[in-house]
Design a protein around this motif. Structure first.
Motif, mmCIF file in Angstrom:
data_model
loop_
_atom_site.group_PDB
_atom_site.id
_atom_site.type_symbol
_atom_site.label_atom_id
_atom_site.label_comp_id
_atom_site.label_asym_id
_atom_site.label_seq_id
_atom_site.Cartn_x
_atom_site.Cartn_y
_atom_site.Cartn_z
ATOM 1 N N LEU A 123 36.182 31.723 33.827
ATOM 2 C CA LEU A 123 35.085 32.399 33.032
ATOM 3 C C LEU A 123 35.721 33.664 31.850
ATOM 4 O O LEU A 123 35.095 34.095 31.195
ATOM 5 N N GLY A 124 37.100 33.983 32.142
ATOM 6 C CA GLY A 124 37.718 34.914 31.603
ATOM 7 C C GLY A 124 37.045 36.314 32.074
ATOM 8 O O GLY A 124 37.435 37.426 31.287
ATOM 9 N N LYS A 125 36.765 36.557 33.087
ATOM 10 C CA LYS A 125 36.082 37.730 33.664
ATOM 11 C C LYS A 125 37.173 38.509 34.320
ATOM 12 O O LYS A 125 36.895 38.806 35.607
ATOM 13 N N VAL A 126 38.187 38.860 33.726
ATOM 14 C CA VAL A 126 39.485 39.479 34.387
ATOM 15 C C VAL A 126 39.976 40.737 33.845
ATOM 16 O O VAL A 126 39.740 40.619 32.555
ATOM 17 N N ASP A 127 40.497 41.599 34.452
ATOM 18 C CA ASP A 127 41.243 42.627 33.919
ATOM 19 C C ASP A 127 42.502 42.310 32.896
ATOM 20 O O ASP A 127 43.462 41.800 33.741
#
Length: 403
Positions: A123-127
Motif C-alpha cells: 500500500l506504500g504506507k511506510v516511512d
C-alpha cells in the motif's frame, strides 16, 4: 525550420546505444566508444562455448513488460524476452519456497508481523526516511529475505537500501511483474541497438576516447559540433571532461561479485531467480540455459551467482562465495568459469539506487546509464527509465523551438 538535431553520444553501453537507437529515428546520431567492442557491461563474451557477460546478468528485471522491453519495442528492436516462471523461489532449510509460502515458516507472532509489513509495503504506507533493513528487522527471516533480494537486484544490503527506493521498486513489480531472459543474452539487445542506429544512418565510432565536452551556444565533443550531447560515461567522468560543473554530490557505487559456473546436471528447475537468504555471501543465482540453451555448449548449463561485497577484502569475499557455491551444489559436478567483481570506480558509470544523478543537466547536456537511473529502476530497467526521460525531453525542446 529546424526539425533534425545533430546528437553526439559519448559511450556505447546499454544507455548510450538505447538512446542512440531511439533518437536516430528522427535525428542525426554519432556514438563514440573508447573500447573496441560495444555494450560495456551489457554484452556477451564467449568462453569455451559459454556466453558469459561483461557485467550484467542474462536477465531483465521486469521481463517483456517493463521499461527496457517497452523502450526496445519503441526503438524497433527485434529482441525476444521470455518471462520467468516463477519469478523466483527462496531456498530455506534446503527446500525451495515461493514468496507467499515463506509465511508458513513463521510462528504466529512473527507471521502476523510479516503480513503487516507486506501489506504496508504493497500500500506504500511506510516511512520513506528509513532503510529497508530497519523496516524488516523485527522479523529475522524477513530481513534475510530482504538482504537476498537487495543483494541480488541492487548489490546492496537491506540496511544500505533506502525505503523510498523499495517503495518505487514494489510499485514497478506490481505493475510489470518479475524477470525475463533475452534470447541470445545481453549481446542480442546490444546487436539490435547497433543495427538500428546504422540502419537509421547513424554512426558508431569505436576505439575513440573523448577528451572534451563543451555546452555553450553549441555543444562539442572534442572538435565535433552537435546540437545536443548525451553522456553514458557516468556523471563524474562527464564533469571531468565538461566545461561546466553540475554535480552537487558524487554518486555512491555499490559493490558486487558475480561468479559464472558450468554444470551438466543443473541446479535450478525453473527460469527465475533462486534466492539464497541463508548463504554466507551468495544472494541468489539463475540458470538461463533453462530458457536459452544457446548460451552454453550442448549438454551444459550456465549458472550465474551474485553477491554483495560486504568488506574491502576481495579475496575473502570471493572465497566465502565459493564456499557457498560448494554447499549449494553439494557434490554435483560443476566448474567455475569466471569470477568478476565491480567496486569503487569500476565500472565508471555506476551508482547505487537512491544516489543517482538527474538525467537532465541542461538543454544541451544529458546523462544516461547506471549513474543516472530512474527512481525504483532495478539496474537496466532504471537505465531505460532514464533514457526514455532524456529522449522525451530532447524532443520536447525541439518541438518548443519549432513552434
Amino acid at each position: 525550420m529546424v526539425d533534425i538535431m545533430r546528437i553526439g553520444i559519448v559511450g556505447a553501453g546499454l544507455g548510450g546505444l538505447l538512446a542512440g537507437a531511439l533518437l536516430s529515428k528522427s535525428h542525426e546520431v554519432v556514438v563514440f566508444e573508447k573500447l573496441p567492442f560495444l555494450g560495456g557491461r551489457f554484452t556477451n563474451l564467449e568462453y569455451e562455448g559459454f556466453q558469459l557477460t561483461t557485467g550484467a546478468l542474462h536477465m531483465i528485471p521486469h521481463g517483456n513488460d517493463g521499461y527496457l522491453a517497452q523502450a526496445l519495442r519503441k526503438a524497433g528492436a527485434n529482441v525476444k524476452i521470455v518471462n520467468s516462471e516463477p519469478d523466483g523461489t527462496f531456498l530455506v532449510n534446503e527446500k525451495e519456497y515461493l514468496y507467499k509460502e515463506l509465511f508458513s515458516l513463521l510462528g504466529f507472532k512473527e507471521k502476523a508481523k510479516a503480513i503487516a509489513l507486506a501489506t504496508k509495503l504493497k500500500l506504500g504506507k511506510v516511512d520513506e526516511n528509513i532503510s529497508f533493513g530497519e523496516f524488516l528487522e523485527d522479523v529475522d527471516l524477513a530481513l534475510k529475505v530482504g538482504n537476498a533480494f537487495t543483494g541480488w537486484a541492487l548489490s546492496l544490503t537491506a540496511y544500505e537500501t533506502p525505503m523510498s527506493e523499495i517503495i518505487e521498486i514494489a510499485k514497478n513489480y506490481h505493475k510489470f511483474g518479475g524477470p525475463g531472459i533475452p534470447i541470445g543474452g545481453c549481446k542480442a539487445v546490444i546487436d539490435e541497438h547497433s543495427r538500428i542506429i546504422k540502419n537509421n544512418n547513424g554512426r558508431i565510432i569505436k576505439e575513440y576516447e573523448v577528451k572534451r565536452i563543451e555546452t555553450d551556444e553549441k555543444a562539442y565533443i572534442d572538435d565535433y559540433e552537435f546540437d545536443v550531447v548525451v553522456s553514458n560515461i557516468s556523471p563524474v567522468e562527464t564533469q571531468k571532461l565538461c566545461n561546466i560543473k553540475f554535480l552537487k554530490s558524487k554518486p555512491k557505487p555499490s559493490k558486487g561479485i558475480k561468479i559464472s559456473i558450468a554444470t551438466k546436471e543443473g541446479i535450478i528447475k525453473h527460469s527465475g531467480v533462486l534466492f539464497t537468504p541463508e548463504c554466507e555471501r551468495i544472494n541468489g543465482l539463475n540458470q538461463v540455459t533453462n530458457v536459452d540453451k544457446s548460451l552454453a555448449p550442448e549438454g551444459w548449463h550456465l549458472v550465474m551467482t551474485h553477491q554483495t561485497q560486504l568488506t574491502n577484502n576481495i579475496k575473502k569475499e570471493i572465497d566465502l562465495g565459493l564456499e557457498d557455491i560448494e554447499n549449494l551444489f553439494k557434490g554435483k559436478d560443476y566448474r567455475i568459469l569466471h569470477i568478476q567483481s565491480y567496486r569503487d570506480d569500476w565500472p565508471v558509470n555506476h551508482a547505487s539506487n537512491g544516489t543517482d544523478i538527474d538525467n537532465i543537466v541542461n538543454d544541451k547536456l544529458y546523462l544516461v546509464g547506471d549513474g543516472a537511473k530512474g527512481r525504483g529502476g532495478i539496474e537496466v530497467e532504471g537505465i531505460a527509465m532514464g533514457v526514455l526521460k532524456v529522449v522525451e525531453h530532447i524532443n520536447n525542446v525541439l518541438n518548443a523551438k519549432t513552434k
